[in-house]
Design a protein around this motif. Structure first.
Motif, mmCIF file in Angstrom:
data_model
loop_
_atom_site.group_PDB
_atom_site.id
_atom_site.type_symbol
_atom_site.label_atom_id
_atom_site.label_comp_id
_atom_site.label_asym_id
_atom_site.label_seq_id
_atom_site.Cartn_x
_atom_site.Cartn_y
_atom_site.Cartn_z
ATOM 1 N N LYS A 1 0.838 -1.180 -0.024
ATOM 2 C CA LYS A 1 -0.110 0.092 0.008
ATOM 3 C C LYS A 1 0.876 1.472 0.046
ATOM 4 O O LYS A 1 1.966 1.236 0.719
ATOM 5 N N ALA B 1 2.067 2.928 -8.461
ATOM 6 C CA ALA B 1 2.224 1.941 -9.499
ATOM 7 C C ALA B 1 3.125 0.824 -9.197
ATOM 8 O O ALA B 1 3.198 -0.112 -9.756
ATOM 9 N N ASP C 1 1.180 -1.945 -7.970
ATOM 10 C CA ASP C 1 0.295 -2.408 -9.031
ATOM 11 C C ASP C 1 1.292 -3.398 -9.992
ATOM 12 O O ASP C 1 1.092 -4.421 -10.446
ATOM 13 N N MET C 2 2.463 -3.011 -10.225
ATOM 14 C CA MET C 2 3.388 -3.701 -11.123
ATOM 15 C C MET C 2 3.845 -4.864 -10.406
ATOM 16 O O MET C 2 3.851 -5.991 -10.911
ATOM 17 N N LYS D 1 1.756 -6.540 -8.192
ATOM 18 C CA LYS D 1 0.714 -7.554 -8.117
ATOM 19 C C LYS D 1 0.557 -8.214 -9.707
ATOM 20 O O LYS D 1 0.363 -9.436 -9.710
ATOM 21 N N MET D 2 0.803 -7.470 -10.648
ATOM 22 C CA MET D 2 0.955 -7.905 -12.215
ATOM 23 C C MET D 2 2.158 -9.077 -12.239
ATOM 24 O O MET D 2 1.639 -9.862 -12.789
#
Length: 114
Positions: free
Chosen positions: A3, A7, A10-11, A13-14
């Motif tokens: 958290k 970005a 997010d990266m 997680k991807m």
């Protein structure tokens, strides 16, 4: 845990999702080697078994077909059984791939590269 990283989170997680998908694809490829389908022709007089990856494993021919004058018929039945087995193998592989797509939470029309 990630958290506030924006970005970067997010990266991460991807990347995690991509690794998970890669592992599941490897498992699926292994599973497709163990799934077998049987194609047949001539009401079961000729049967061909293949893996869901399309590798032919067995050929069974009913002994009643072994007559010299029936050579062309037997050849046609073998060809038909092979085509049937390969079509069933392809269908089973696609079915397993769709199950994986659903398991990964991807859209139903998502096409994996295999």
């Amino acid at each position: 845990m990630l958290k506030g990283l924006g970005a970067m989170g997010d990266m991460a997680k991807m990347m995690k999702a991509a690794k998970e998908m890669q592992a599941k694809m490897g498992e699926l490829q292994e599973r497709l080697e163990t799934i077998t389908v049987t194609g047949e022709a001539g009401a079961g007089l000729v049967r061909v078994t293949a893996t869901a990856k399309g590798e032919l494993k067995a050929l069974e021919i009913d002994p009643s077909l072994f007559k010299p004058e029936e050579k062309e018929v037997v050849e046609d039945l073998i060809l038909a059984a092979v085509k049937d087995a390969l079509a069933r193998a392809q269908a089973k592989g696609a079915e397993e791939m769709q199950a994986l797509v659903g398991e990964l939470g991807l859209p139903a029309d998502f096409k994996l590269p295999f």
